[in-house]
Design a protein around this motif. Structure first.
Motif, short mmCIF file in Angstrom:
data_model
loop_
_atom_site.label_atom_id
_atom_site.label_comp_id
_atom_site.label_asym_id
_atom_site.label_seq_id
_atom_site.Cartn_x
_atom_site.Cartn_y
_atom_site.Cartn_z
N MET A 6 83.10 75.36 39.67
CA MET A 6 82.34 75.93 38.55
C MET A 6 82.22 74.87 37.46
O MET A 6 83.18 74.36 36.97
CB MET A 6 83.10 77.15 38.02
N LEU A 7 80.99 74.49 37.17
CA LEU A 7 80.79 73.40 36.23
C LEU A 7 80.94 73.86 34.79
O LEU A 7 81.46 73.15 33.95
CB LEU A 7 79.40 72.79 36.42
N HIS A 8 80.45 75.03 34.51
CA HIS A 8 80.56 75.52 33.15
C HIS A 8 80.69 77.01 33.19
O HIS A 8 80.21 77.66 34.12
CB HIS A 8 79.38 75.08 32.29
N TYR A 23 80.39 80.88 31.59
CA TYR A 23 79.86 81.82 30.61
C TYR A 23 80.01 83.19 31.22
O TYR A 23 80.39 83.34 32.36
CB TYR A 23 78.42 81.48 30.22
N ASP A 24 79.70 84.22 30.47
CA ASP A 24 79.96 85.58 30.91
C ASP A 24 79.00 85.95 32.02
O ASP A 24 77.83 86.23 31.79
CB ASP A 24 79.81 86.54 29.72
N MET A 37 77.17 89.25 31.91
CA MET A 37 76.05 89.44 31.01
C MET A 37 74.87 88.57 31.42
O MET A 37 73.73 88.86 31.09
CB MET A 37 76.45 89.05 29.58
N ALA A 38 75.14 87.51 32.14
CA ALA A 38 74.08 86.56 32.42
C ALA A 38 73.16 87.07 33.52
O ALA A 38 73.58 87.78 34.43
CB ALA A 38 74.69 85.23 32.85
N GLY A 39 71.91 86.69 33.49
CA GLY A 39 70.97 86.88 34.58
C GLY A 39 70.55 88.31 34.81
O GLY A 39 69.98 88.63 35.85
N ARG A 89 65.36 91.70 33.17
CA ARG A 89 64.78 92.75 32.35
C ARG A 89 63.37 92.99 32.86
O ARG A 89 62.55 92.08 32.89
CB ARG A 89 64.76 92.31 30.89
N VAL A 118 66.92 81.25 31.99
CA VAL A 118 67.88 82.33 32.24
C VAL A 118 68.35 82.85 30.90
O VAL A 118 68.67 82.08 30.00
CB VAL A 118 69.09 81.80 33.05
N LEU A 128 71.05 84.31 28.57
CA LEU A 128 72.50 84.33 28.51
C LEU A 128 72.97 85.20 27.36
O LEU A 128 72.40 85.17 26.27
CB LEU A 128 73.05 82.91 28.30
N GLY A 129 74.02 85.94 27.59
CA GLY A 129 74.63 86.73 26.53
C GLY A 129 73.81 87.95 26.15
O GLY A 129 72.77 88.26 26.73
N GLU A 154 68.66 79.66 28.53
CA GLU A 154 69.07 78.36 29.07
C GLU A 154 68.05 77.95 30.12
O GLU A 154 67.79 78.68 31.07
CB GLU A 154 70.46 78.47 29.69
N LEU A 194 70.81 70.85 30.88
CA LEU A 194 70.41 72.21 30.51
C LEU A 194 70.07 72.23 29.02
O LEU A 194 70.75 71.58 28.22
CB LEU A 194 71.55 73.19 30.77
N ARG A 246 69.91 74.71 25.89
CA ARG A 246 70.32 76.04 25.43
C ARG A 246 69.67 76.30 24.09
O ARG A 246 69.86 75.56 23.13
CB ARG A 246 71.85 76.10 25.30
N LEU A 278 79.24 67.70 31.32
CA LEU A 278 79.92 68.98 31.46
C LEU A 278 81.27 68.77 32.13
O LEU A 278 81.42 67.98 33.05
CB LEU A 278 79.07 69.96 32.28
N CYS A 279 82.24 69.52 31.69
CA CYS A 279 83.57 69.43 32.28
C CYS A 279 83.62 70.29 33.53
O CYS A 279 83.07 71.38 33.56
CB CYS A 279 84.62 69.92 31.29
N VAL A 280 84.28 69.84 34.56
CA VAL A 280 84.46 70.61 35.78
C VAL A 280 85.72 71.43 35.65
O VAL A 280 86.78 70.91 35.37
CB VAL A 280 84.56 69.67 37.01
N ARG A 281 85.59 72.71 35.82
CA ARG A 281 86.76 73.58 35.63
C ARG A 281 87.28 74.07 36.97
O ARG A 281 86.51 74.42 37.85
CB ARG A 281 86.37 74.78 34.78
#
Lengths: 113, 382
Positions: free
Chosen positions: A1-3, A5-6, A9-11, A14, B334, B336-337, B350, B359, B361, B379-382
């Motif tokens: 997973m590079l980044h 986010y929630d 909620m994403a994608g 609508r 996309v 987001l939130g 995004e 990307l 934002r 970006l950091c890889v987690r």
């Protein structure tokens, strides 16, 4: 997973009311373009671009019907549409947003393609 | 059935070529179903194909501008067309004495003016009856236009060189020959080159007559030196530069806001777009100084003012929608939130670079922060 986010909620797609009606129609078994037009009352100039958008967003998937079915009715094979898994999830969310949707377009016996 | 197929074929022209066969098969199949199985309005169904085709073309159109070189190429074509139109309108009049001759329609012609009217007439030539485009005018028409020709005794028919060669086989003894023009016998006075006639219209021959009747359909030609009271209509849009310059300043002030440009390539791309827009805008605005048509003046005013502002806003907006590394249009937006009641949680859109550079934002509302480009290398890889 590079980044992160929630993801919950994403994608969340609508849909407009028109697109929700078309998705409901396909989910109810009206799988051909003209069938969707008949059941929703929308003109072809609205239905077909909406079908393209829904297919582009991976909510529906198109296929051509079997040649034998077309031959039996003496006409060329027609293209039909089915919901994807994402489309089914989006349809459920739309039915919560538009409660009358299911009543407007009742399910029918699925047309065999 | 034929007309329905023709409508689908016509709409199919708009569909991108690689998608056309499948698109036509789908619509044709539905049309056959409607016509054979259902009693429905097939014509209304077919007309909807245009909207579908336009939608598909627009999707394809977005890919046309995806690369910066395609975008600049389209702008260059638009500039070339604009400059060609402006150059033609600003070029010298083809009249021999362009500053001295004026033409138009008027109920009060000045003294010394000539009159003319162009009609199609049946002329009996050696090859048989032929329709000629003939300018009927007063005897002094060629004098006013500065065309050196001696017409002879009126009524005199002057032929164009192409008609003399084509319909009279270049007969060298044609002068004085009598022809039947719409039942009227006239003698041929002279032959002149085709390009001597610089007024609008393609003319086969000229019939000059002392008794030419002038009416409301007649054009008037006069020399300004002989008609001191005659003035050309005042230009409504004299110099577009002040309005154009103000529009450019406004366009820069509004459009450059929140536009971040990275690197020499990004600045070069933006600079090229702005230059092309300014060239095209000023070229169209210049039309208002040479044309007297109301529609042209309105169009020129729009180009000098609102058109330039809108074009500059597009240029800066286009820059914001591109990857700062490869300058390709961002895609796959996309959401987001979600909007929160306290307006503290970030939510927005995004978009991604199609080549995977990063990307963008963009917050949905301004108080959530500014637009942020996130390079995928960072970006950091987690």
């Amino acid at each position: 997973m590079l980044h992160s986010y929630d993801l919950g909620m994403a994608g969340e797609a609508r849909l407009s009311h028109t697109a929700a009606m078309i998705l409901q129609g396909i989910g109810a078994g009206y799988i051909y373009g003209f069938s969707v037009m008949e059941i929703t009352g929308l003109p072809s100039g609205t239905v077909y671009p909406a079908l393209r958008r829904l297919e582009r967003d991976d909510l529906i998937r198109s296929s051509w019907e079997k040649q034998s079915i077309a031959d039996a009715e003496q006409r060329p094979p027609r293209k039909y549409y089915k919901l994807t898994s994402g489309g089914k999830a989006t349809l459920e969310a739309s039915q919560k947003r538009y409660p009358l949707l299911a009543r407007m377009i009742p399910a029918q016996e699925v047309e065999h393609a | 059935m034929i007309i329905h197929g023709a409508i689908l074929k016509t709409a199919g022209i708009l569909v991108p070529a690689e998608e056309r066969p499948e698109w036509f098969a789908e619509w044709h199949a539905e049309l056959c179903y409607i016509q054979r199985v259902r009693d429905a309005n097939a014509l209304a169904f077919c007309f909807g194909a245009f909207k579908d085709a336009v939608w598909l073309r627009r999707q394809d159109g977005i890919r046309w501008l995806e690369s910066p070189s395609q975008c600049l190429a389209l702008l260059a074509i638009a500039v070339a067309v604009s400059l060609a139109a402006a150059a033609q309108s600003l070029s010298w009049s083809p009249f021999r004495d362009s500053r001295g001759v004026i033409t138009g329609r008027t109920t009060r012609p000045p003294a010394g003016a000539a009159f003319y009217r162009q009609t199609l007439d049946l002329v009996r030539t050696p090859r048989g009856p032929t329709l000629f485009s003939i300018v009927h005018g007063t005897r002094n028409l060629f004098d006013v236009l500065g065309i050196p020709v001696r017409a002879g005794k009126a009524p005199a028919l002057i032929l164009s060189r192409s008609v003399w060669l084509g319909d009279f086989s270049g007969d060298r003894h044609i002068a004085g020959r009598v022809l039947d023009v719409n039942g009227r016998r006239v003698s041929i006075g002279a032959v002149i080159p085709d390009d001597e006639w610089a007024l609008p219209g393609i003319v086969d021959a000229w019939l000059l007559d002392d008794d030419f009747p002038a009416d409301s359909n007649t054009f008037v030609v006069a020399r300004r030196s002989q008609s001191p009271g005659l003035r050309p209509p005042a230009r409504r849009l004299r110099d577009p530069f002040p309005a154009f310059a103000m529009s450019v300043v406004l366009g820069f002030l509004i459009g450059s806001k929140r536009t971040a440009v990275k690197g020499a390539r990004g600045w070069g791309f933006l600079f090229a777009k702005v230059v092309f827009i300014l060239l095209a805008g000023y070229a169209w605005a210049s039309l208002g100084t040479t044309c007297e048509s109301e529609l042209t003046i309105v169009f020129a005013f729009f180009s000098a003012g609102p058109g330039t502002i809108l074009a500059l806003l597009w240029a800066f907006g286009d820059q914001r929608r591109r990857c700062p590394d490869c300058l390709r249009l961002l895609s796959s937006p996309v959401t987001l939130g979600k909007a929160s009641q306290t307006f503290l949680d970030w939510y927005g859109t995004e978009s991604a670079c199609p080549h995977g550079h990063g990307l963008l934002r963009e917050p949905a509302i301004a108080n959530l922060g500014s637009r942020r480009w996130v390079s995928l290398d960072d970006l950091c890889v987690r």
